[in-house]
Design a protein around this motif. Structure first.
Motif, short mmCIF file in Angstrom:
data_model
loop_
_atom_site.label_atom_id
_atom_site.label_comp_id
_atom_site.label_asym_id
_atom_site.label_seq_id
_atom_site.Cartn_x
_atom_site.Cartn_y
_atom_site.Cartn_z
N GLU A 1 0.83 -1.21 0.00
CA GLU A 1 0.00 0.00 0.00
C GLU A 1 0.86 1.25 0.00
OE1 GLU A 1 -3.78 -1.57 2.67
OE2 GLU A 1 -2.44 -0.02 3.46
N LEU A 2 1.92 1.20 0.78
CA LEU A 2 2.78 2.37 0.93
C LEU A 2 3.52 2.68 -0.36
CD1 LEU A 2 3.06 4.18 3.30
CD2 LEU A 2 4.86 2.72 4.22
N GLY A 3 3.75 1.64 -1.16
CA GLY A 3 4.33 1.85 -2.49
C GLY A 3 5.83 2.08 -2.47
N GLU A 4 6.34 2.33 -3.67
CA GLU A 4 7.76 2.57 -3.92
C GLU A 4 8.44 3.42 -2.84
OE1 GLU A 4 10.83 2.06 -6.46
OE2 GLU A 4 8.97 2.12 -7.61
N PRO A 5 9.44 2.85 -2.13
CA PRO A 5 10.12 3.65 -1.09
C PRO A 5 10.83 4.88 -1.65
CG PRO A 5 11.15 1.49 -1.35
CD PRO A 5 9.91 1.47 -2.16
N GLU A 6 11.28 4.79 -2.90
CA GLU A 6 11.94 5.94 -3.53
C GLU A 6 11.01 7.15 -3.57
OE1 GLU A 6 14.94 6.94 -5.11
OE2 GLU A 6 15.59 5.37 -3.73
N ARG A 7 9.72 6.87 -3.84
CA ARG A 7 8.75 7.95 -3.94
C ARG A 7 8.55 8.60 -2.57
NH1 ARG A 7 5.31 8.77 -7.89
NH2 ARG A 7 5.64 6.71 -8.73
N ARG B 1 12.24 12.98 -11.50
CA ARG B 1 12.17 13.04 -12.96
C ARG B 1 13.52 13.53 -13.47
NH1 ARG B 1 8.35 18.13 -11.99
NH2 ARG B 1 9.96 19.69 -11.86
N LEU B 2 13.81 13.13 -14.70
CA LEU B 2 15.09 13.53 -15.28
C LEU B 2 15.00 14.98 -15.76
CD1 LEU B 2 17.82 12.34 -15.89
CD2 LEU B 2 17.00 11.76 -18.16
N ILE B 3 13.96 15.26 -16.54
CA ILE B 3 13.75 16.61 -17.07
C ILE B 3 12.27 16.92 -16.91
CG2 ILE B 3 13.76 18.04 -19.15
CD1 ILE B 3 16.17 16.18 -20.01
N GLY B 4 11.96 17.96 -16.18
CA GLY B 4 10.57 18.25 -15.85
C GLY B 4 9.83 19.02 -16.92
N VAL C 1 23.09 17.59 -19.82
CA VAL C 1 23.13 19.00 -19.44
C VAL C 1 21.77 19.44 -18.89
CG1 VAL C 1 23.27 21.34 -20.36
CG2 VAL C 1 25.01 19.67 -20.98
N PHE C 2 20.70 19.03 -19.55
CA PHE C 2 19.37 19.43 -19.09
C PHE C 2 19.02 18.79 -17.75
CE2 PHE C 2 18.78 21.44 -23.09
CZ PHE C 2 17.82 22.39 -22.85
N GLU D 1 18.02 20.92 -14.59
CA GLU D 1 16.77 20.62 -13.89
C GLU D 1 16.99 20.60 -12.37
OE1 GLU D 1 13.60 19.76 -15.04
OE2 GLU D 1 12.94 19.52 -12.98
N ARG D 2 18.17 20.17 -11.96
CA ARG D 2 18.45 20.06 -10.54
C ARG D 2 19.07 21.32 -9.94
NH1 ARG D 2 17.23 16.17 -12.82
NH2 ARG D 2 16.36 14.31 -11.91
#
Lengths: 330, 107
Positions: A69-75, A86-89, A150-151, A155-156
């Protein structure tokens, strides 16, 4: 029924232990333990509630369901740290695509240059095509990778100046010109340019890599005498045809003016070929003799006739096609 | 109107109200999982993996205070709305009323 998972033996990490570790390991040191303890408690709360709701579950099944239920720990981790998943938003994406398209334009240019160098250096057809394809592939991969990298970095970096410099901040000045917005077909352009380039390369190649043996040496198929005037003229006309194709593309396809120009340019291109073929001056007499050594029935007049007919048919078809498209487009 | 279209728009509308609902609930000290249940029962279906980081963020912004309670069977972090959080809630509710009035006027 209460199960405090903290009391488990330390040697056997449960799924929840692994989950908490995965979700918190990238958090700053000072928050990690606190978030981990709280998350651990929340998972245990949920497990307990699930065991109450569905008495058939074993504690392991309840734990599994709670983590699912809690889902992907990364999220979850990204939620805690505010990291972007995301890589490029969406803010940068339009300018990313714009820059990528712009830089990928170098691919055909570089491939063409490399192929030409290879052809002039005496490479055979296979090696020339191979060099072109491999170069195009390598350059495209490199360009796409570095632009993306580069992008992704931009982005970061929240720095507005940097974003502005890569065009992330859109202004009306960046609107494309209308004539550029309605370009012709890229497929048509590329097909025409490749065909013309192959045509020109074949003329140069047959001279540099003579393929017919006659009298103990290799001789070119086309009469070398033609290099004094006719073949250079044909090469110049090939370049002119290439320019014509680019102009047509930029103009957004056929217009009546371009169709008229095409009639003239096509005639100038076709006339020398027809003239040389009809007057039997196209083929190298030594090459004809060389071929006839193996194939007695080989008749240069037939070749001339085929060349004349092909040139005329292609010319007529091209003129008609141009006019048809120009009139439809009006 | 298809049900999924309605559900989608309702969800979109409710998404912005989760902070209000959480601040309102946290006038009484509550821990994460209990808040999740309370909100779900009240019709604010928010995912655990959204709510837990949200609580941390609100705390960082000074809108919530927290305290570990170790008296129960398991230590739990209890959150409670701060004076800043309370005044934010009042502002949000006032805005909410205003939006409602504006929409009514537009009809």
């Amino acid at each position: 029924m209460t199960t405090d998972r903290r009391e488990r033996t330390p040697g056997t990490p449960t799924l929840a232990d692994r989950y908490v570790h995965a979700a918190t390991r990238r958090l700053p040191e000072d928050q990690r333990a606190d978030v981990a303890d709280e998350l651990r408690g929340s998972i245990d709360d949920r497990v307990e509630a699930l065991l109450d709701e569905r008495p058939g579950l074993t504690p392991e099944q309840a734990e599994y369901a709670a983590l699912e239920e809690l889902g992907e720990p990364e999220r979850l981790s990204a939620g805690y740290s505010g990291r972007k998943l995301r890589l490029i938003g969406p803010e940068l994406f339009p300018s990313y695509v714009r820059v990528l398209k712009g830089t990928l334009l170098v691919v055909p240019v570089v491939a063409l240059v490399v192929a030409t160098i290879d052809a002039l250096g005496g490479g055979d057809v296979g090696s020339v095509v191979g060099a072109a394809v491999w170069t195009a592939y390598t350059v495209a991969v490199q360009v796409a990778f570095w632009v993306t990298a580069v992008f992704a970095v931009v982005e970061r970096g929240p720095d507005d100046d940097v974003r502005e410099s890569v065009g992330a901040v859109w202004t009306p000045d960046q609107l494309p010109e209308l004539s550029r917005a309605h370009r012709g077909s890229v497929t048509d352009l590329v097909a025409a340019l490749v065909f013309l380039w192959l045509f020109g390369a074949a003329i140069v190649w047959q001279q540099l890599n003579p393929s017919v043996s006659y009298d103990g040496e290799d001789v070119p198929v086309l009469d070398p005498e033609l290099w004094t005037f006719w073949l250079p003229l044909v090469l110049v006309l090939i370049v002119a045809e290439m320019v014509f194709e680019v102009v047509k593309y930029r103009a957004g396809g056929w217009t009546t003016r371009l169709a008229t120009l095409n009639v003239v340019l096509g005639a100038v291109f076709t006339a020398p070929v027809v003239y040389l073929a009809a007057s039997d001056r196209l083929l190298n007499p030594h090459a004809v003799a060389g071929i006839q050594e193996h194939w007695a029935e080989f008749d240069p007049d037939v070749v001339g006739l085929i060349v004349v007919l092909s040139a005329v048919v292609i010319y007529v078809w091209d003129v008609v096609d141009g006019w048809r498209k120009a009139l439809v487009a009006r | 109107m298809p049900d999924d279209v309605l559900a989608g728009h309702l969800q979109e509308l409710r998404r912005g109200t989760v902070v209000m609902a959480a601040l309102a609930t946290l006038s009484r000290p509550t821990y994460g999982y209990a808040l999740l249940e309370t909100l779900a029962d009240a019709g604010f279906a928010v995912d655990a993996n959204t709510l837990y980081p949200l609580l941390r963020r609100l705390e960082k912004q000074g809108l919530l205070t927290s305290e570990w309670n170790t008296e129960e069977s398991r230590p739990r972090k209890f959150y409670r709305v701060s004076p800043d959080g309370q005044s934010l809630l009042e502002s949000l509710l006032a805005e909410w009323q205003e939006l409602h009035a504006s929409i009514e006027k537009l009809r």
